[in-house]
Enzyme design. Sequence first.
Site, PDB file in Angstrom:
ATOM      1  N   LYS A   1      38.998  32.487  36.370  1.00 28.95           N
ATOM      2  CA  LYS A   1      38.447  31.278  36.990  1.00 28.95           C
ATOM      3  C   LYS A   1      39.082  31.027  38.348  1.00 28.95           C
ATOM      4  CE  LYS A   1      39.571  26.971  35.725  1.00 28.95           C
ATOM      5  NZ  LYS A   1      39.745  26.177  36.985  1.00 28.95           N
TER       6      LYS A   1
ATOM      7  N   ASP B   1      34.749  27.544  39.782  1.00 26.94           N
ATOM      8  CA  ASP B   1      34.887  26.163  39.320  1.00 26.94           C
ATOM      9  C   ASP B   1      34.989  25.224  40.519  1.00 26.94           C
ATOM     10  OD1 ASP B   1      35.225  24.001  37.659  1.00 26.94           O
ATOM     11  OD2 ASP B   1      37.355  24.390  37.269  1.00 26.94           O
TER      12      ASP B   1
ATOM     13  N   LYS C   1      32.962  22.385  40.827  1.00 24.11           N
ATOM     14  CA  LYS C   1      32.612  21.024  40.404  1.00 24.11           C
ATOM     15  C   LYS C   1      31.808  20.301  41.486  1.00 24.11           C
ATOM     16  CE  LYS C   1      36.577  20.437  37.270  1.00 24.11           C
ATOM     17  NZ  LYS C   1      37.383  21.638  37.626  1.00 24.11           N
ATOM     18  N   LEU C   2      30.703  20.891  41.869  1.00 24.98           N
ATOM     19  CA  LEU C   2      29.868  20.318  42.916  1.00 24.98           C
ATOM     20  C   LEU C   2      29.345  18.944  42.500  1.00 24.98           C
ATOM     21  CD1 LEU C   2      27.806  23.513  43.825  1.00 24.98           C
ATOM     22  CD2 LEU C   2      29.858  22.631  44.963  1.00 24.98           C
ATOM     23  N   HIS C   3      29.359  18.000  43.458  1.00 27.49           N
ATOM     24  CA  HIS C   3      28.924  16.631  43.160  1.00 27.49           C
ATOM     25  C   HIS C   3      28.490  15.995  44.480  1.00 27.49           C
ATOM     26  CE1 HIS C   3      29.844  12.665  40.787  1.00 27.49           C
ATOM     27  NE2 HIS C   3      28.654  12.659  41.354  1.00 27.49           N
ATOM     28  N   ASP C   4      27.181  15.967  44.710  1.00 27.36           N
ATOM     29  CA  ASP C   4      26.640  15.428  45.954  1.00 27.36           C
ATOM     30  C   ASP C   4      25.173  15.139  45.711  1.00 27.36           C
ATOM     31  OD1 ASP C   4      26.204  14.890  48.791  1.00 27.36           O
ATOM     32  OD2 ASP C   4      28.009  16.074  49.160  1.00 27.36           O
ATOM     33  N   ILE C   5      24.439  14.796  46.748  1.00 28.80           N
ATOM     34  CA  ILE C   5      23.006  14.578  46.575  1.00 28.80           C
ATOM     35  C   ILE C   5      22.352  15.906  46.202  1.00 28.80           C
ATOM     36  CG2 ILE C   5      23.002  12.622  48.164  1.00 28.80           C
ATOM     37  CD1 ILE C   5      21.691  14.468  50.240  1.00 28.80           C
TER      38      ILE C   5
ATOM     39  N   ALA D   1      19.915  17.808  47.252  1.00 28.03           N
ATOM     40  CA  ALA D   1      19.638  18.816  48.275  1.00 28.03           C
ATOM     41  C   ALA D   1      20.910  19.529  48.717  1.00 28.03           C
ATOM     42  CB  ALA D   1      18.951  18.169  49.482  1.00 28.03           C
TER      43      ALA D   1
END
EC number: 4.1.1.23
Length: 235
Positions: free
Chosen positions: A35, A63, A65-69, A71
């Site tokens: 990882k 890893d 941990k994507l966190h957005d709008i 698009a």
Amino acid sequence: MTAPSAPIAVAIDANEIETAATWASSVAPHVSTVKVGLELYLRYGPEVISAVRGANRVGVFLDLKLHDIPATVAGAARSVAGLRPSILTVHAGGGADMVRAAVEAAPDTKIAAVTVLTSMNETDLEQVGLLGPARDAVRRLAVLAVGAGARALVCSPQEVALVRAEVGPDVTLITPGVRPAGADAGDQSRVATPEEAIEAGADLLVIGRPITRAADPGAAAASIAAAVRRAGVRV
């Protein structure tokens, strides 16, 4: 006869790319996956994926941990899909549209939705507006993410059985917060031993410092892998 790789993702949280490559090479004969986390990826970029994969057949778990709008997450997932990670994480808390955007942008990568971070306890959850027991928040987010197309979920070992009952047998359950008996829990709040996690129904165990901080990471990986395989036979 060579023992099969154990369902362990070794967290390669090294400061230097050379160390990361050495650790990955040492553990690769014993585990299924290595990882790469956000810090290491931001420091070295795509180069670190090649370094830890090397000539090994080990899977790479990215890893981030994507966190957005939606698009933006779709664009980020598309940009790393060419690196051929076997798993890419997004935060389930980003909502169904965001999870779905990642799934559609990286169809050949297993998108794993992170439910509730294993470092968070009940007080932490209350402070960010997630009322009720952690188990309830994990369950809600797990159902949401799978409904949006996520093929894997990240949850603590303590919630594995609950999540399995909700999402069925076909979703891969990944459990951080796994520590061998007697090991320091570090910054994790909801933990279990490897044997406990496997017996609860986990498919992939994330284990870092008990392996990488050992005097011989390869030997530590081999020892924990053997214990995990024994637990898997009993299940």
